[in-house]
Design an enzyme around this catalytic site. Structure first.
Site, PDB file in Angstrom:
ATOM      1  N   ASN A  18       1.477  -1.055  -0.211  1.00  0.00           N
ATOM      2  CA  ASN A  18       0.197  -0.012  -0.022  1.00  0.00           C
ATOM      3  C   ASN A  18       0.194   1.456   0.130  1.00  0.00           C
ATOM      4  O   ASN A  18       1.528   1.533   0.965  1.00  0.00           O
ATOM      5  CB  ASN A  18      -0.690   0.115   1.168  1.00  0.00           C
ATOM      6  CG  ASN A  18      -1.762   1.083   1.522  1.00  0.00           C
ATOM      7  OD1 ASN A  18      -1.864   1.746   0.433  1.00  0.00           O
ATOM      8  ND2 ASN A  18      -2.890   1.607   2.469  1.00  0.00           N
TER       9      ASN A  18
ATOM     10  N   CYS B 222     -13.510  13.117 -20.266  1.00  0.00           N
ATOM     11  CA  CYS B 222     -12.577  12.781 -19.675  1.00  0.00           C
ATOM     12  C   CYS B 222     -11.660  13.804 -20.682  1.00  0.00           C
ATOM     13  O   CYS B 222     -10.707  12.375 -20.947  1.00  0.00           O
ATOM     14  CB  CYS B 222     -12.413  11.826 -18.108  1.00  0.00           C
ATOM     15  SG  CYS B 222     -10.902  12.083 -17.059  1.00  0.00           S
TER      16      CYS B 222
ATOM     17  N   CYS C 236      15.626  20.638  -6.755  1.00  0.00           N
ATOM     18  CA  CYS C 236      17.162  22.221  -6.779  1.00  0.00           C
ATOM     19  C   CYS C 236      16.638  22.208  -8.750  1.00  0.00           C
ATOM     20  O   CYS C 236      16.869  23.540  -9.257  1.00  0.00           O
ATOM     21  CB  CYS C 236      18.527  20.882  -7.672  1.00  0.00           C
ATOM     22  SG  CYS C 236      19.085  20.690  -8.550  1.00  0.00           S
TER      23      CYS C 236
ATOM     24  N   CYS D 262      17.443  16.851 -10.127  1.00  0.00           N
ATOM     25  CA  CYS D 262      16.644  15.772  -9.355  1.00  0.00           C
ATOM     26  C   CYS D 262      15.071  17.270  -9.425  1.00  0.00           C
ATOM     27  O   CYS D 262      15.479  18.403  -9.311  1.00  0.00           O
ATOM     28  CB  CYS D 262      16.434  15.256  -8.214  1.00  0.00           C
ATOM     29  SG  CYS D 262      17.277  16.713  -7.235  1.00  0.00           S
TER      30      CYS D 262
ATOM     31  N   CYS E 188      22.509  23.044  -4.880  1.00  0.00           N
ATOM     32  CA  CYS E 188      21.129  21.927  -3.715  1.00  0.00           C
ATOM     33  C   CYS E 188      20.321  22.563  -3.540  1.00  0.00           C
ATOM     34  O   CYS E 188      19.953  22.971  -2.587  1.00  0.00           O
ATOM     35  CB  CYS E 188      21.618  20.470  -3.337  1.00  0.00           C
ATOM     36  SG  CYS E 188      21.205  19.545  -3.321  1.00  0.00           S
TER      37      CYS E 188
END
Length: 215
Positions: free
Chosen positions: A14, A102, A81, A78, A155
C-alpha cells in the site's frame, strides 16, 4: 516463456502509507541481480535518499503532452533543485473540456510516453544509442523537445510551508530552456544574508539532540 532469463520479484504494498518503506528501500539497496547489490534503475520513484539512479515520466492533465526524464543524483538536476519540466501544449483548454468527457483519459498519449520510457530504459541498461536525459512530447504538434540539466551546485531545497503571498513574491529564476519547455513552478529564492551562524561541532546529531532534551 519468451525470455526465461527474466525474473520477477513482486510486493503487494500500500504505497499511501509508510508501513513498507523500510523494506522497499532495503530491496532497492540490496535487491539487485547480484545478491546484496543495489538495483540498476528505478522507474518513477524519487530515490535521492539512497543515491539511486531513476527515470520518471508523466502526462499532463489534459493528456496532450508528456515527458520522460533520467535523474542521476549529484549529476543531473532532480526536483529538489529544478522543478518538474512540462511541455507547452499550445492549445486552448476550452476546446478539450466537454460535458461527460475526461480529456485526461486519452490512452494514446500514455502509450507514446510509456513507449519512450521503455525505449530509454533499454538504451540505458543495454548500453546502445543515446540515452535521453529529458525528452518531451507534444501530441498536438508532434513536437519532441529534448535537453539535459545539471544539478545545482548549491542543491537548493524546496520551501514546503509558505503563504500564498510569499509564493507569489518568491519567484525564483527560470532556467534557460529549449523552446516548448517550461517549469511547472519556480523555486522560492533563499535569503542567506540574514540569521546567526554557529560554530562547527564534532558532536553527532544524536549527542546534540540529547543535550537539547536536558535543557
Amino acid at each position: 516463456t519468451i525470455n526465461p532469463d527474466v525474473a520477477f520479484e513482486t510486493h503487494n504494498y500500500n504505497i499511501t502509507t509508510m508501513d513498507n518503506f523500510t523494506h522497499f528501500m532495503e530491496r532497492l539497496s540490496h535487491g539487485g541481480l547480484e545478491e546484496g547489490k543495489p538495483v540498476d534503475l528505478v522507474l518513477s520513484c524519487a530515490c535521492n535518499e539512497s543515491g539511486q539512479i531513476w527515470m520518471e515520466s508523466g502526462v499532463s492533465e489534459n493528456a496532450v503532452s508528456g515527458h520522460i526524464q533520467l535523474i542521476i543524483p549529484g549529476e543531473t538536476a532532480c526536483f529538489a533543485c529544478a522543478p518538474p519540466l512540462v511541455v507547452a501544449a499550445n492549445i486552448d483548454e476550452k476546446t478539450l473540456k466537454r460535458d461527460g468527457v475526461c480529456a485526461a483519459s486519452l490512452p494514446t498519449t500514455m502509450g507514446v510516453v510509456a513507449g519512450l520510457l521503455v525505449q530509454n530504459v533499454l538504451k540505458y541498461l543495454l548500453g546502445f544509442g543515446t540515452v535521453s536525459y529529458y525528452l518531451g512530447y507534444n501530441a498536438m504538434q508532434d513536437f519532441f523537445p529534448s535537453m539535459a540539466m545539471k544539478a545545482n551546485p548549491q542543491c537548493i531545497e524546496l520551501v514546503s510551508e509558505v503563504t500564498e503571498a510569499e509564493l507569489q513574491e518568491a519567484s525564483g529564476p527560470v532556467p534557460d530552456l529549449p523552446e516548448g519547455i517550461t517549469v511547472a513552478y519556480t523555486i522560492p529564492v533563499k535569503d542567506g544574508a540574514s540569521g546567526e551562524t554557529v560554530e562547527d561541532s564534532e558532536q553527532s546529531l544524536d549527542e546534540l539532540m540529547a543535550q537539547m532534551r536536558k535543557m
